[in-house]
Write an enzyme that holds these catalytic residues in place. Structure first.
Site, short mmCIF file in Angstrom:
data_model
loop_
_atom_site.label_atom_id
_atom_site.label_comp_id
_atom_site.label_asym_id
_atom_site.label_seq_id
_atom_site.Cartn_x
_atom_site.Cartn_y
_atom_site.Cartn_z
N ASP A 27 0.87 -1.18 0.00
CA ASP A 27 0.00 0.00 0.00
C ASP A 27 0.91 1.23 0.00
OD1 ASP A 27 -1.71 2.17 0.85
OD2 ASP A 27 -3.13 0.65 1.55
N ILE A 28 0.67 2.17 -0.92
CA ILE A 28 1.54 3.35 -0.98
C ILE A 28 1.20 4.39 0.08
CG2 ILE A 28 2.20 3.08 -3.40
CD1 ILE A 28 0.18 5.39 -3.99
N GLU A 46 -12.86 2.62 -0.79
CA GLU A 46 -12.04 3.64 -1.45
C GLU A 46 -11.70 3.32 -2.90
OE1 GLU A 46 -9.72 0.69 0.82
OE2 GLU A 46 -11.17 2.15 1.52
N HIS A 58 -10.49 -5.92 -2.49
CA HIS A 58 -9.14 -6.01 -1.95
C HIS A 58 -9.16 -6.31 -0.46
CE1 HIS A 58 -10.30 -1.74 -1.72
NE2 HIS A 58 -9.46 -1.60 -0.71
N HIS A 107 -6.72 -5.82 2.98
CA HIS A 107 -5.58 -5.18 3.62
C HIS A 107 -4.94 -6.20 4.57
CE1 HIS A 107 -6.60 -0.91 2.62
NE2 HIS A 107 -7.83 -1.42 2.56
#
Length: 129
Positions: A28-29, A87, A92, A94
């Site tokens: 994750d950026i 978002e 996805h 996390h």
């Protein structure tokens, strides 16, 4: 096409951890903690629980492999899993290395890491796969 599909395609760079025929994992950026990874299906589906059972199972097993590698690479008590999906309209998961439950609070300030730090974290996790 979502930002995640563009990452899979290689149109947007990422710090890739691993991929299979159907799954993709990358850092994750805007990480909550060092080693925060996103695990996604390659097929663009908005809501995780709209995936067919076989694809959801495949994604979870892939996430498990990544989490085991994260725990070896990043000092932590355990790796937490969160599914929000608000978002980005692409399913996805996390995976977040945790010292405490507070590390899973998405309202926490995000870390600012250098490119070198991202590269080192990605390499460390990959080495432990």
């Amino acid at each position: 096409m979502t930002i995640f599909s563009k990452i899979i395609k290689g149109d947007i760079p990422c710090y890739k951890i691993a991929e299979t025929e159907n799954c993709f994992a990358f850092l994750d950026i805007n990480p909550m903690v060092r080693g925060h990874v996103l695990v996604i299906p390659k097929r663009e589906v908005d809501y995780l629980f709209d995936l067919p059972d076989s694809e959801l199972a495949d994604l979870q097993l892939f996430a498990k492999r990544i989490a085991i590698a994260q725990k070896k690479a990043i000092p932590c008590q355990r790796v937490g899993q969160a599914v929000l999906g608000m978002e980005v309209p692409h399913a996805h998961i996390h995976l977040i290395p945790m010292q405490s439950e507070k590390d899973m609070l998405f309202s926490n300030p995000k870390l600012k890491l250098t490119e070198q730090e991202f590269l080192e974290i990605a390499e460390s996790v990959r080495k432990n796969l």
